[in-house]
Design a protein around this motif. Structure first.
Motif, PDB file in Angstrom:
ATOM      1  N   TRP A   1       0.889  -1.119  -0.252  1.00  0.00           N
ATOM      2  CA  TRP A   1      -0.205  -0.138  -0.056  1.00  0.00           C
ATOM      3  C   TRP A   1       0.851   1.006  -0.013  1.00  0.00           C
ATOM      4  CZ3 TRP A   1      -4.374  -0.912  -1.658  1.00  0.00           C
ATOM      5  CH2 TRP A   1      -5.173  -2.257  -1.310  1.00  0.00           C
TER       6      TRP A   1
ATOM      7  N   THR B   1       2.986   2.632  -2.126  1.00  0.00           N
ATOM      8  CA  THR B   1       2.853   3.393  -3.162  1.00  0.00           C
ATOM      9  C   THR B   1       1.615   4.168  -3.273  1.00  0.00           C
ATOM     10  OG1 THR B   1       4.046   1.412  -4.153  1.00  0.00           O
ATOM     11  CG2 THR B   1       3.714   3.070  -5.827  1.00  0.00           C
TER      12      THR B   1
ATOM     13  N   ALA C   1      -0.371   4.995  -0.922  1.00  0.00           N
ATOM     14  CA  ALA C   1      -0.422   5.944   0.057  1.00  0.00           C
ATOM     15  C   ALA C   1       0.283   7.326  -0.486  1.00  0.00           C
ATOM     16  CB  ALA C   1       0.221   5.384   1.343  1.00  0.00           C
ATOM     17  N   ALA C   2       1.476   7.169  -0.951  1.00  0.00           N
ATOM     18  CA  ALA C   2       2.074   8.279  -1.574  1.00  0.00           C
ATOM     19  C   ALA C   2       1.400   8.785  -2.491  1.00  0.00           C
ATOM     20  CB  ALA C   2       3.682   7.705  -2.079  1.00  0.00           C
TER      21      ALA C   2
ATOM     22  N   LEU D   1      -1.943   9.225  -2.797  1.00  0.00           N
ATOM     23  CA  LEU D   1      -3.005  10.050  -2.198  1.00  0.00           C
ATOM     24  C   LEU D   1      -2.514  11.247  -1.523  1.00  0.00           C
ATOM     25  CD1 LEU D   1      -4.986   6.937  -0.663  1.00  0.00           C
ATOM     26  CD2 LEU D   1      -5.847   8.333  -2.709  1.00  0.00           C
ATOM     27  N   ASN D   2      -1.248  11.143  -0.885  1.00  0.00           N
ATOM     28  CA  ASN D   2      -0.760  12.199  -0.271  1.00  0.00           C
ATOM     29  C   ASN D   2      -0.427  13.248  -1.289  1.00  0.00           C
ATOM     30  OD1 ASN D   2      -0.741  11.152   2.404  1.00  0.00           O
ATOM     31  ND2 ASN D   2       1.261  10.153   2.420  1.00  0.00           N
ATOM     32  N   GLN D   3       0.274  13.034  -2.254  1.00  0.00           N
ATOM     33  CA  GLN D   3       0.379  13.935  -3.349  1.00  0.00           C
ATOM     34  C   GLN D   3      -0.853  14.877  -3.660  1.00  0.00           C
ATOM     35  OE1 GLN D   3       1.987  12.248  -6.812  1.00  0.00           O
ATOM     36  NE2 GLN D   3       3.990  11.867  -5.943  1.00  0.00           N
ATOM     37  N   ASN D   4      -1.966  14.121  -3.888  1.00  0.00           N
ATOM     38  CA  ASN D   4      -3.400  14.567  -4.261  1.00  0.00           C
ATOM     39  C   ASN D   4      -4.013  15.315  -3.024  1.00  0.00           C
ATOM     40  OD1 ASN D   4      -2.994  13.363  -6.391  1.00  0.00           O
ATOM     41  ND2 ASN D   4      -4.327  11.666  -5.989  1.00  0.00           N
ATOM     42  N   GLU D   5      -3.537  15.303  -1.933  1.00  0.00           N
ATOM     43  CA  GLU D   5      -4.202  15.965  -0.806  1.00  0.00           C
ATOM     44  C   GLU D   5      -3.834  17.613  -0.736  1.00  0.00           C
ATOM     45  OE1 GLU D   5      -3.410  14.432   2.884  1.00  0.00           O
ATOM     46  OE2 GLU D   5      -4.950  12.581   2.620  1.00  0.00           O
TER      47      GLU D   5
END
Ligand SMILES: [Zn+2]
Ligand SMILES: [Zn+2]
Length: 186
Positions: A175, A177, A179-180, A182-186
Motif C-alpha cells: 500500500w 505506493t 499511500a504516497a 494519495l498524499n500528493q493529491n491532498e
C-alpha cells in the motif's frame, strides 16, 4: 536407546537371488541428525525414535532395502515458537551394492557412486547415512501449530494467539505506493 542400522549381509549375499531378511529397525533421530536436536525442543518430549520394519532382498545388483519408518517430532512452530508435534515418515527404498565378491573375495568396483550405498569389505550394510539424508528431506521446513496461527508481534514479541497487543500494525508495503499517491493529491 539402541540403534540397529547395521547388518552383516555375508550370509544373505551367498543365497539365491530373491532371498530376503526382515528386521525391525530403530534409530535415535537426534543421534542421526544432530542439527534437529538443536532446532527441536528436547525438554518437551522424549528423544524421537524412528522405527519400523525393513526388508532386505538379494537382487542381481545388490541388496534392495525397503521399509517404512516413522516417529513423531516436536518442533517449534515457525510463527509462534510453541511446540508442535509433527509426524515424520520415511519410506526407504535403496539398493546397496557389494564392494567385494562374497565367493572369490575379489574387490568389485561398484557402479554406484554414492558411498552411503556401498556394502563394505566386511559385508556390512549400514543404513545410517541413507536414513540421515531421508530424515533431512522429510522434516517440514516451516511447521505451524495450526493453519491460522497468528505468530508473535514483531515489535513486542507478544504471542498473538493468546492476546493482541497495542503495537501499531506494520504498514503493508503493497500500500506504500498508493499511500504516497494519495498524499500528493491532498
Ligand atoms: Zn504457532
Ligand atoms: Zn506488539
Amino acid at each position: 536407546m539402541d540403534q540397529n542400522l547395521i547388518f552383516n549381509v555375508a550370509q544373505l549375499l551367498k543365497e539365491p537371488v530373491g532371498a530376503t531378511r526382515s528386521a525391525t529397525v530403530t534409530a535415535d533421530v537426534y543421534r542421526l541428525v544432530p542439527e534437529l536436536a538443536e532446532s527441536g525442543i528436547p525438554e518437551a518430549s522424549e528423544r524421537p525414535e524412528l522405527s519400523g520394519r525393513v526388508r532386505l532382498m538379494l537382487t542381481g545388483d545388490g541388496i534392495l532395502v525397503q521399509g517404512d519408518l516413522s516417529t513423531d517430532l516436536t518442533l517449534p512452530c515457525s510463527r509462534c515458537l510453541e511446540p508442535v508435534v509433527v509426524p515424520l515418515d520415511v519410506a526407504l527404498e535403496e539398493v546397496f551394492t557389494p564392494t567385494i565378491d562374497i565367493i572369490t573375495g575379489q574387490a568389485i568396483k561398484p557402479e554406484e557412486d554414492d558411498r552411503a550405498l556401498w556394502i563394505d569389505e566386511h559385508h556390512i550394510l549400514d543404513l545410517g547415512e541413507v536414513l540421515r539424508q531421508d530424515v533431512l528431506v522429510a522434516v517440514p521446513m516451516h511447521p505451524v501449530c495450526r493453519e491460522d496461527c497468528r505468530g508473535l508481534c514483531s515489535t513486542c514479541g507478544q504471542n498473538l494467539n493468546e492476546e493482541s497487543c497495542n503495537c501499531a500494525p506494520e504498514p503493508d508495503p503493497r500500500w506504500a505506493t498508493l499511500a504516497a499517491l494519495l498524499n500528493q493529491n491532498e
